[in-house]
Scaffold this motif. Structure first.
Motif, PDB file in Angstrom:
ATOM      1  N   ILE A 115       0.021 -71.745  -1.082  1.00  0.00           N
ATOM      2  CA  ILE A 115       1.081 -70.956  -1.848  1.00  0.00           C
ATOM      3  C   ILE A 115       0.230 -69.568  -1.957  1.00  0.00           C
ATOM      4  O   ILE A 115       0.841 -68.480  -1.934  1.00  0.00           O
ATOM      5  CB  ILE A 115       1.649 -71.564  -2.865  1.00  0.00           C
ATOM      6  N   THR A 116      -1.071 -69.544  -2.159  1.00  0.00           N
ATOM      7  CA  THR A 116      -1.862 -68.431  -2.630  1.00  0.00           C
ATOM      8  C   THR A 116      -1.796 -67.501  -1.190  1.00  0.00           C
ATOM      9  O   THR A 116      -1.574 -66.229  -1.183  1.00  0.00           O
ATOM     10  CB  THR A 116      -3.120 -68.413  -3.078  1.00  0.00           C
ATOM     11  N   MET A 117      -2.163 -67.963  -0.235  1.00  0.00           N
ATOM     12  CA  MET A 117      -2.053 -67.675   1.228  1.00  0.00           C
ATOM     13  C   MET A 117      -0.806 -66.889   1.703  1.00  0.00           C
ATOM     14  O   MET A 117      -0.708 -65.860   1.939  1.00  0.00           O
ATOM     15  CB  MET A 117      -2.608 -68.417   2.220  1.00  0.00           C
ATOM     16  N   ILE A 118       0.400 -67.684   1.299  1.00  0.00           N
ATOM     17  CA  ILE A 118       1.573 -67.025   1.728  1.00  0.00           C
ATOM     18  C   ILE A 118       2.057 -65.824   0.837  1.00  0.00           C
ATOM     19  O   ILE A 118       2.461 -64.870   1.244  1.00  0.00           O
ATOM     20  CB  ILE A 118       2.522 -68.360   1.275  1.00  0.00           C
ATOM     21  N   ALA A 119       1.693 -65.804  -0.658  1.00  0.00           N
ATOM     22  CA  ALA A 119       1.940 -64.872  -1.540  1.00  0.00           C
ATOM     23  C   ALA A 119       1.199 -63.770  -1.080  1.00  0.00           C
ATOM     24  O   ALA A 119       1.565 -62.388  -0.958  1.00  0.00           O
ATOM     25  CB  ALA A 119       1.402 -65.332  -2.853  1.00  0.00           C
ATOM     26  N   SER A 120      -0.129 -63.964  -0.416  1.00  0.00           N
ATOM     27  CA  SER A 120      -0.977 -62.633  -0.224  1.00  0.00           C
ATOM     28  C   SER A 120      -0.437 -62.102   1.083  1.00  0.00           C
ATOM     29  O   SER A 120      -0.456 -60.763   1.317  1.00  0.00           O
ATOM     30  CB  SER A 120      -2.452 -62.958   0.106  1.00  0.00           C
ATOM     31  N   ALA A 121       0.425 -62.925   2.098  1.00  0.00           N
ATOM     32  CA  ALA A 121       0.577 -62.546   3.324  1.00  0.00           C
ATOM     33  C   ALA A 121       1.898 -61.736   3.064  1.00  0.00           C
ATOM     34  O   ALA A 121       2.273 -60.884   3.920  1.00  0.00           O
ATOM     35  CB  ALA A 121       0.894 -63.500   4.166  1.00  0.00           C
ATOM     36  N   ASN A 122       2.317 -61.749   1.990  1.00  0.00           N
ATOM     37  CA  ASN A 122       3.717 -61.201   1.521  1.00  0.00           C
ATOM     38  C   ASN A 122       3.658 -60.021   0.590  1.00  0.00           C
ATOM     39  O   ASN A 122       4.337 -59.538  -0.140  1.00  0.00           O
ATOM     40  CB  ASN A 122       4.770 -62.024   0.917  1.00  0.00           C
ATOM     41  N   LEU A 123       2.306 -59.636   0.604  1.00  0.00           N
ATOM     42  CA  LEU A 123       1.991 -58.397  -0.230  1.00  0.00           C
ATOM     43  C   LEU A 123       2.753 -56.991   0.092  1.00  0.00           C
ATOM     44  O   LEU A 123       2.737 -56.648   1.204  1.00  0.00           O
ATOM     45  CB  LEU A 123       0.408 -58.099  -0.186  1.00  0.00           C
TER      46      LEU A 123
ATOM     47  N   ILE B 110       1.896 -56.327   6.592  1.00  0.00           N
ATOM     48  CA  ILE B 110       3.003 -56.532   7.368  1.00  0.00           C
ATOM     49  C   ILE B 110       4.383 -56.372   6.850  1.00  0.00           C
ATOM     50  O   ILE B 110       5.425 -55.703   7.424  1.00  0.00           O
ATOM     51  CB  ILE B 110       2.615 -57.875   8.000  1.00  0.00           C
ATOM     52  N   ILE B 111       4.445 -56.717   5.517  1.00  0.00           N
ATOM     53  CA  ILE B 111       5.930 -56.462   4.804  1.00  0.00           C
ATOM     54  C   ILE B 111       6.154 -54.993   4.429  1.00  0.00           C
ATOM     55  O   ILE B 111       7.148 -54.496   4.612  1.00  0.00           O
ATOM     56  CB  ILE B 111       5.779 -57.323   3.415  1.00  0.00           C
ATOM     57  N   PHE B 112       5.012 -54.274   4.239  1.00  0.00           N
ATOM     58  CA  PHE B 112       5.141 -52.796   4.109  1.00  0.00           C
ATOM     59  C   PHE B 112       5.636 -52.524   5.552  1.00  0.00           C
ATOM     60  O   PHE B 112       6.427 -51.405   5.641  1.00  0.00           O
ATOM     61  CB  PHE B 112       3.858 -52.252   3.694  1.00  0.00           C
ATOM     62  N   ARG B 113       5.099 -52.874   6.588  1.00  0.00           N
ATOM     63  CA  ARG B 113       5.503 -52.308   8.010  1.00  0.00           C
ATOM     64  C   ARG B 113       6.993 -52.635   8.261  1.00  0.00           C
ATOM     65  O   ARG B 113       7.710 -51.909   8.835  1.00  0.00           O
ATOM     66  CB  ARG B 113       4.384 -52.980   8.855  1.00  0.00           C
ATOM     67  N   ILE B 114       7.402 -53.778   7.681  1.00  0.00           N
ATOM     68  CA  ILE B 114       8.687 -54.390   7.969  1.00  0.00           C
ATOM     69  C   ILE B 114       9.673 -53.525   7.365  1.00  0.00           C
ATOM     70  O   ILE B 114      10.869 -53.009   7.776  1.00  0.00           O
ATOM     71  CB  ILE B 114       8.846 -55.855   7.674  1.00  0.00           C
TER      72      ILE B 114
END
Length: 246
Positions: A174-182, A201-205
């Motif tokens: 869950i930490t990896m997922i949360a970090s990936a959604n920074l 990547i979320i910033f890019r999206i």
């Protein structure tokens, strides 16, 4: 047109290619920065908070309190601490006669600043999960280990860690997922800079879909990232989630 949005992500000649993969690389870098302290430090704090001493509930509340804040409040607070001109940290360094840094506009200082803000803000959640898991470990196991001559460090290695393995896998995932959604921290603290080095990547999206109004391309990026995270989660549980009591 729908399929082309996905193909553009892998076409070096497309507009989306360079920014997309740069953002993916930045996200991977942040995962490497953030996951170890958010898991390792949280486990250490949980072990300390699991002890029997006066005021332990107060300390538990203190460590969990930042998690109740919104990402905006946490990010603005640490932006004020790390900003180069008039920031609290640089002010303290100046008073001590030490060199100051451009914490939010140079690398790797920018990632360090975002990581510190993220760890301070979210580590309480992981700590509480670990603390709950620690309280489920039978004390008889520690008593048996002590009788066999195991010191506290050996008890932690041979009793605590094996018993926490399922929870460790869960928290790491869950930490990896949360970090990936920074998104919020770099958006507020660095604006994705310097030179898009903290653009995740979320910033890019967000930029692709909201700023550039390319919703099809943003959707393709989102689906690809979701598929990648699901795959990583499945592999994580398959190879590290097996648990057998011997």
């Amino acid at each position: 047109m729908g399929l082309k949005n996905y193909l553009n992500l892998f076409n070096p000649g497309s507009i989306q290619f360079a920014d997309f993969w740069r953002a993916m690389g930045n996200t991977g870098e942040f995962i490497l920065w953030s996951v170890p302290p958010l898991v390792g430090l949280a486990l250490i704090l949980a072990v300390l908070l699991n002890g029997r001493y006066p005021g332990r509930n107060v300390f538990r509340a203190i460590y969990f309190a930042p998690y109740t804040l919104s990402v905006t409040v946490a990010s603005v607070l640490w932006w004020w601490i790390f900003q180069p001109q008039g920031g609290l940290l640089n002010h303290i360094l100046e008073q001590l006669g030490l060199p100051t840094f451009s914490w939010l506009s140079s690398m790797p200082e920018a990632w360090f600043s975002i990581t510190v803000a993220t760890v301070w803000w979210t580590i309480g959640f992981n700590t509480i999960i670990f603390l709950a898991a620690l309280q489920q470990i039978p004390t008889s196991l520690y008593e048996a280990a002590a009788i066999d001559g195991a010191n506290p460090l050996q008890q932690f290695r041979y009793v605590t860690l094996p018993m926490l393995r399922p929870v460790l896998v869960f928290v790491t995932t869950i930490t990896m997922i949360a970090s990936a959604n920074l998104f919020g921290q770099p958006y507020i603290m660095t604006g994705g800079g310097p030179i898009k080095e903290t653009e995740t990547i979320i910033f890019r999206i967000y930029i692709e879909g909201i700023t550039r109004n390319q919703m099809g391309s943003a959707a393709a990026m989102s689906v690809f990232v979701a598929f990648l995270l699901l795959t990583l989660t499945a592999l994580n549980f398959k190879f590290f989630g097996k648990y057998e009591i011997q």
